[in-house]
Design a protein around this motif. Structure first.
Motif, PDB file in Angstrom:
ATOM      1  N   ALA A 194      -6.288 -35.309 -16.202  1.00 41.35           N
ATOM      2  CA  ALA A 194      -6.883 -36.574 -15.786  1.00 41.35           C
ATOM      3  C   ALA A 194      -6.091 -37.253 -14.671  1.00 41.35           C
ATOM      4  CB  ALA A 194      -6.992 -37.517 -16.983  1.00 41.35           C
ATOM      5  N   VAL A 195      -4.779 -37.093 -14.674  1.00 38.56           N
ATOM      6  CA  VAL A 195      -3.947 -37.840 -13.719  1.00 38.56           C
ATOM      7  C   VAL A 195      -3.490 -37.006 -12.529  1.00 38.56           C
ATOM      8  CG1 VAL A 195      -3.131 -39.327 -15.582  1.00 38.56           C
ATOM      9  CG2 VAL A 195      -1.756 -37.344 -14.912  1.00 38.56           C
ATOM     10  N   MET A 196      -3.708 -35.678 -12.544  1.00 36.17           N
ATOM     11  CA  MET A 196      -3.248 -34.843 -11.436  1.00 36.17           C
ATOM     12  C   MET A 196      -3.987 -35.201 -10.139  1.00 36.17           C
ATOM     13  SD  MET A 196      -0.786 -32.838 -11.969  1.00 36.17           S
ATOM     14  CE  MET A 196       0.180 -32.275 -13.399  1.00 36.17           C
ATOM     15  N   PRO A 197      -3.265 -35.267  -9.006  1.00 35.33           N
ATOM     16  CA  PRO A 197      -3.931 -35.489  -7.717  1.00 35.33           C
ATOM     17  C   PRO A 197      -4.948 -34.376  -7.453  1.00 35.33           C
ATOM     18  CG  PRO A 197      -1.553 -35.727  -7.508  1.00 35.33           C
ATOM     19  CD  PRO A 197      -1.800 -35.174  -8.865  1.00 35.33           C
ATOM     20  N   VAL A 198      -6.116 -34.729  -6.937  1.00 38.09           N
ATOM     21  CA  VAL A 198      -7.180 -33.744  -6.763  1.00 38.09           C
ATOM     22  C   VAL A 198      -6.798 -32.658  -5.768  1.00 38.09           C
ATOM     23  CG1 VAL A 198      -9.002 -35.340  -7.406  1.00 38.09           C
ATOM     24  CG2 VAL A 198      -8.266 -35.222  -5.005  1.00 38.09           C
ATOM     25  N   GLY A 199      -5.844 -32.930  -4.899  1.00 36.57           N
ATOM     26  CA  GLY A 199      -5.448 -31.933  -3.920  1.00 36.57           C
ATOM     27  C   GLY A 199      -4.380 -30.971  -4.406  1.00 36.57           C
ATOM     28  N   SER A 200      -3.875 -31.183  -5.604  1.00 41.95           N
ATOM     29  CA  SER A 200      -2.758 -30.383  -6.098  1.00 41.95           C
ATOM     30  C   SER A 200      -3.248 -29.190  -6.922  1.00 41.95           C
ATOM     31  CB  SER A 200      -1.815 -31.243  -6.949  1.00 41.95           C
ATOM     32  OG  SER A 200      -0.799 -30.454  -7.523  1.00 41.95           O
ATOM     33  N   VAL A 201      -3.261 -28.015  -6.297  1.00 44.29           N
ATOM     34  CA  VAL A 201      -3.635 -26.800  -7.019  1.00 44.29           C
ATOM     35  C   VAL A 201      -2.579 -26.487  -8.074  1.00 44.29           C
ATOM     36  CG1 VAL A 201      -4.017 -24.313  -6.798  1.00 44.29           C
ATOM     37  CG2 VAL A 201      -4.927 -25.881  -5.065  1.00 44.29           C
ATOM     38  N   VAL A 202      -1.315 -26.676  -7.736  1.00 45.16           N
ATOM     39  CA  VAL A 202      -0.236 -26.418  -8.687  1.00 45.16           C
ATOM     40  C   VAL A 202      -0.356 -27.338  -9.897  1.00 45.16           C
ATOM     41  CG1 VAL A 202       2.259 -26.496  -9.057  1.00 45.16           C
ATOM     42  CG2 VAL A 202       1.332 -25.550  -6.931  1.00 45.16           C
ATOM     43  N   GLY A 203      -0.644 -28.624  -9.649  1.00 44.62           N
ATOM     44  CA  GLY A 203      -0.782 -29.578 -10.736  1.00 44.62           C
ATOM     45  C   GLY A 203      -1.918 -29.219 -11.676  1.00 44.62           C
ATOM     46  N   LEU A 204      -3.055 -28.839 -11.102  1.00 40.31           N
ATOM     47  CA  LEU A 204      -4.190 -28.436 -11.934  1.00 40.31           C
ATOM     48  C   LEU A 204      -3.890 -27.152 -12.693  1.00 40.31           C
ATOM     49  CD1 LEU A 204      -7.187 -29.247  -9.551  1.00 40.31           C
ATOM     50  CD2 LEU A 204      -6.671 -30.351 -11.733  1.00 40.31           C
ATOM     51  N   ALA A 205      -3.167 -26.249 -12.037  1.00 45.09           N
ATOM     52  CA  ALA A 205      -2.795 -25.003 -12.720  1.00 45.09           C
ATOM     53  C   ALA A 205      -1.913 -25.292 -13.925  1.00 45.09           C
ATOM     54  CB  ALA A 205      -2.075 -24.064 -11.751  1.00 45.09           C
ATOM     55  N   ILE A 206      -0.979 -26.237 -13.795  1.00 48.14           N
ATOM     56  CA  ILE A 206      -0.117 -26.605 -14.918  1.00 48.14           C
ATOM     57  C   ILE A 206      -0.946 -27.216 -16.050  1.00 48.14           C
ATOM     58  CG2 ILE A 206       1.719 -28.178 -15.664  1.00 48.14           C
ATOM     59  CD1 ILE A 206       2.963 -27.810 -12.861  1.00 48.14           C
ATOM     60  N   ALA A 207      -1.845 -28.133 -15.694  1.00 48.41           N
ATOM     61  CA  ALA A 207      -2.680 -28.784 -16.705  1.00 48.41           C
ATOM     62  C   ALA A 207      -3.533 -27.767 -17.452  1.00 48.41           C
ATOM     63  CB  ALA A 207      -3.565 -29.838 -16.044  1.00 48.41           C
ATOM     64  N   LEU A 208      -4.118 -26.829 -16.704  1.00 48.18           N
ATOM     65  CA  LEU A 208      -4.986 -25.827 -17.338  1.00 48.18           C
ATOM     66  C   LEU A 208      -4.179 -24.810 -18.135  1.00 48.18           C
ATOM     67  CD1 LEU A 208      -8.179 -25.519 -17.149  1.00 48.18           C
ATOM     68  CD2 LEU A 208      -7.120 -27.259 -15.718  1.00 48.18           C
ATOM     69  N   ALA A 209      -2.942 -24.538 -17.716  1.00 42.50           N
ATOM     70  CA  ALA A 209      -2.088 -23.646 -18.504  1.00 42.50           C
ATOM     71  C   ALA A 209      -1.734 -24.290 -19.843  1.00 42.50           C
ATOM     72  CB  ALA A 209      -0.813 -23.316 -17.722  1.00 42.50           C
ATOM     73  N   VAL A 210      -1.437 -25.586 -19.835  1.00 40.31           N
ATOM     74  CA  VAL A 210      -1.148 -26.308 -21.080  1.00 40.31           C
ATOM     75  C   VAL A 210      -2.394 -26.346 -21.960  1.00 40.31           C
ATOM     76  CG1 VAL A 210      -0.465 -28.533 -22.064  1.00 40.31           C
ATOM     77  CG2 VAL A 210       0.670 -27.683 -20.013  1.00 40.31           C
ATOM     78  N   LEU A 211      -3.556 -26.514 -21.335  1.00 37.23           N
ATOM     79  CA  LEU A 211      -4.821 -26.483 -22.078  1.00 37.23           C
ATOM     80  C   LEU A 211      -4.976 -25.132 -22.782  1.00 37.23           C
ATOM     81  CD1 LEU A 211      -7.620 -27.880 -22.643  1.00 37.23           C
ATOM     82  CD2 LEU A 211      -8.449 -26.654 -20.625  1.00 37.23           C
ATOM     83  N   GLY A 212      -4.674 -24.072 -22.072  1.00 37.85           N
ATOM     84  CA  GLY A 212      -4.762 -22.739 -22.663  1.00 37.85           C
ATOM     85  C   GLY A 212      -3.776 -22.561 -23.805  1.00 37.85           C
ATOM     86  N   LEU A 213      -2.575 -23.105 -23.662  1.00 41.21           N
ATOM     87  CA  LEU A 213      -1.573 -23.012 -24.723  1.00 41.21           C
ATOM     88  C   LEU A 213      -2.043 -23.726 -25.985  1.00 41.21           C
ATOM     89  CD1 LEU A 213       1.220 -22.362 -25.874  1.00 41.21           C
ATOM     90  CD2 LEU A 213       2.103 -24.394 -24.693  1.00 41.21           C
ATOM     91  N   GLY A 214      -2.617 -24.919 -25.819  1.00 50.49           N
ATOM     92  CA  GLY A 214      -3.125 -25.647 -26.977  1.00 50.49           C
ATOM     93  C   GLY A 214      -4.203 -24.863 -27.700  1.00 50.49           C
ATOM     94  N   TRP A 215      -5.080 -24.247 -26.929  1.00 46.34           N
ATOM     95  CA  TRP A 215      -6.137 -23.405 -27.525  1.00 46.34           C
ATOM     96  C   TRP A 215      -5.524 -22.226 -28.268  1.00 46.34           C
ATOM     97  CZ3 TRP A 215      -7.429 -18.267 -26.611  1.00 46.34           C
ATOM     98  CH2 TRP A 215      -8.672 -17.833 -27.091  1.00 46.34           C
ATOM     99  N   ASN A 216      -4.521 -21.597 -27.673  1.00 42.00           N
ATOM    100  CA  ASN A 216      -3.877 -20.439 -28.287  1.00 42.00           C
ATOM    101  C   ASN A 216      -3.258 -20.792 -29.634  1.00 42.00           C
ATOM    102  OD1 ASN A 216      -1.035 -18.936 -28.626  1.00 42.00           O
ATOM    103  ND2 ASN A 216      -2.480 -17.520 -27.682  1.00 42.00           N
ATOM    104  N   LEU A 217      -2.548 -21.905 -29.700  1.00 38.18           N
ATOM    105  CA  LEU A 217      -1.911 -22.316 -30.946  1.00 38.18           C
ATOM    106  C   LEU A 217      -2.950 -22.545 -32.043  1.00 38.18           C
ATOM    107  CD1 LEU A 217       0.777 -24.833 -29.598  1.00 38.18           C
ATOM    108  CD2 LEU A 217       1.146 -22.481 -30.358  1.00 38.18           C
ATOM    109  N   GLY A 218      -4.050 -23.198 -31.670  1.00 41.31           N
ATOM    110  CA  GLY A 218      -5.101 -23.447 -32.648  1.00 41.31           C
ATOM    111  C   GLY A 218      -5.781 -22.176 -33.106  1.00 41.31           C
ATOM    112  N   LEU A 219      -6.025 -21.268 -32.170  1.00 39.13           N
ATOM    113  CA  LEU A 219      -6.695 -20.018 -32.520  1.00 39.13           C
ATOM    114  C   LEU A 219      -5.831 -19.164 -33.443  1.00 39.13           C
ATOM    115  CD1 LEU A 219      -9.296 -18.312 -31.826  1.00 39.13           C
ATOM    116  CD2 LEU A 219      -7.820 -17.047 -30.261  1.00 39.13           C
ATOM    117  N   VAL A 220      -4.552 -19.038 -33.131  1.00 38.83           N
ATOM    118  CA  VAL A 220      -3.664 -18.231 -33.968  1.00 38.83           C
ATOM    119  C   VAL A 220      -3.519 -18.859 -35.351  1.00 38.83           C
ATOM    120  CG1 VAL A 220      -1.292 -17.394 -34.231  1.00 38.83           C
ATOM    121  CG2 VAL A 220      -2.428 -17.228 -32.015  1.00 38.83           C
TER     122      VAL A 220
END
Length: 430
Positions: free
Chosen positions: A315-341
């Motif tokens: 929600a807070v990442m600058p729209v121009g930051s590909v790195v920032g969005l990549a970090i946010a989406l990686a954390v999103l994936g981690l949260g999903w992984n923990l729940g799935l396992v």
């Protein structure tokens, strides 16, 4: 059958599943990376861009039940192979639909394509069929992490596959689905030829052949009544996975659209989605070890916290930051992984007679929840913003915390299901 022989079967099962998951991971990534973009182009509106995610998730719901029932009756091998074959067919039809610019055919094909997603997830259960109870989390995680290679490489093949598509007069965004058709087909072929003996059928045979001496070595405490413990374990494990799926799908579906509207190309989108899928699968060995050591409750709590953090970051990442969005989406994936396992570790302890069927039914609920999240995400972004959607997802994830806090006995009940099946004690790897 000796413990050493059983351990050998488990190792062979995991090697086969790993190879199939590496291949199917590439097919899985295609729809995630360009599905929404292809739909936006063919349907001409952003508000309907969530339809691909919703449709192939609905398709995965139907496939989850079908694969679960086939597996329950005939074994994991035919169930998983059929699922991948159907997914490959759907991917091929998506390419045809794009080539002839047929939106109705695209929508039908997306439903069929969803079978590959369902099968990719169902394979995690096969990894635990012959595993020791104390190593089920690590067995599940081995299968999940194998998806990482194909799923991370897949999005980064968007550009070359787009070039291949254009070379054969197919729209560029349909290119990754060519890869998906080949990848799913190859994964199915690996399972048909190599997944022998079938892990679920072998586990049943071992349980049936248990000797009185083996029974005497097991924990003598009685197992809970069948009418009581399965429902409680299924609700606890299933609820965690349903919520993580809702949050993950909603944010992930609209990220490529969000990036496109702010000037990013498909190459940048591929990088972000690759980071997301890496977060979904790459931490699996650690997640598996943690769930075996700390239990599903601790991992479920961690999942809620990670998903909340991901929503805030996106929600807070600058729209121009590909790195920032990549970090946010990686954390999103981690949260999903923990729940799935966490959820999978509970369901892997269900009785063999109902295990695959029940797992398929739970995956149906997960898929239906994900389809609603994918469909609704487009309307939320159109009516509000991507930032609002991400923040809302983080808040929804907090529902996991009271669920895991109240599921006091779910893990113990799942562990207790092994007591009537002592012959499996030697089936895992040590």
């Amino acid at each position: 059958m000796s413990g050493a022989s059983e351990s050998s079967h488990q190792r062979h099962t995991l090697r086969t599943l790993v190879l199939a998951q590496v291949l199917s991971g590439a097919g899985l990534a295609a729809g995630v990376t360009v599905g929404a973009l292809l739909a936006e182009d063919m349907l001409g509106t952003t508000s309907l861009a969530g339809i691909p995610s919703a449709l192939f998730t609905i398709g995965s719901a139907a496939a989850a039940v079908t694969v679960g029932r086939i597996s329950n009756r005939h074994g994991r091998r035919p169930g998983l192979a059929v699922g991948y074959a159907v997914g490959a067919t759907g991917a091929a039809v998506i390419v045809v639909a794009a080539a002839i610019d047929s939106a109705p055919l695209l929508l039908v094909a997306l439903l069929v394509y969803g079978a590959g997603t369902a099968t990719n997830l169902q394979a995690r259960y096969a990894g635990a069929d012959l595993a020791l109870p104390a190593r089920r989390g690590r067995a599940v995680s081995t299968v999940l992490v194998a998806t990482t290679l194909g799923a991370v490489v897949g999005p980064n093949l968007v550009t070359p596959m787009g070039g291949l598509a254009e070379a054969i007069d197919v729209p560029r965004l349909a290119g990754p689905f060519i890869l998906a058709a080949v990848a799913y087909g190859a994964a199915g072929l690996v399972l048909v030829t190599r997944l022998r003996p079938d892990p679920l059928l072998l586990a049943r045979q071992l349980a049936t052949d248990a000797t009185p001496a083996e029974v005497g070595t097991a924990d003598p405490a009685p197992a809970p009544a069948p009418a009581t413990w399965p429902a409680r374990a299924v609700v606890a494990g299933g609820a965690v996975m349903v919520i993580t799926q809702i949050v993950m799908v909603a944010i992930m579906t609209m990220t490529p659209i969000h990036m496109k509207h702010h000037g990013h190309g498909v190459g940048a989108t591929g990088v972000v989605i690759a980071a997301h899928i890496a977060g979904m699968y790459l931490p699996s060995p650690l997640s598996g070890a943690l769930v075996d050591r700390l239990g599903a409750r601790a991992l479920g709590f961690g999942s809620g916290m990670m998903l909340l953090l991901a929503g805030i970051l996106a929600a807070v990442m600058p729209v121009g930051s590909v790195v920032g969005l990549a970090i946010a989406l990686a954390v999103l994936g981690l949260g999903w992984n923990l729940g799935l396992v966490a959820g999978t570790s509970i369901l892997s302890g269900l009785p063999l007679a109902i295990r695959a069927r029940t797992q398929g039914a739970v995956d149906l609920c997960i898929a239906v929840a994900g389809s609603g999240a994918g469909l609704g995400s487009g309307f939320v972004v159109t009516g509000a913003s991507y930032g609002f959607l991400a923040a809302l997802g983080g808040v929804v994830a907090l529902a996991i915390v009271p669920i895991v806090a109240l599921a006091v006995d779910a893990e113990r009940l799942a562990d207790d299901t092994d007591r009537p099946e002592p012959a499996l004690a030697g089936s895992g790897t040590r």
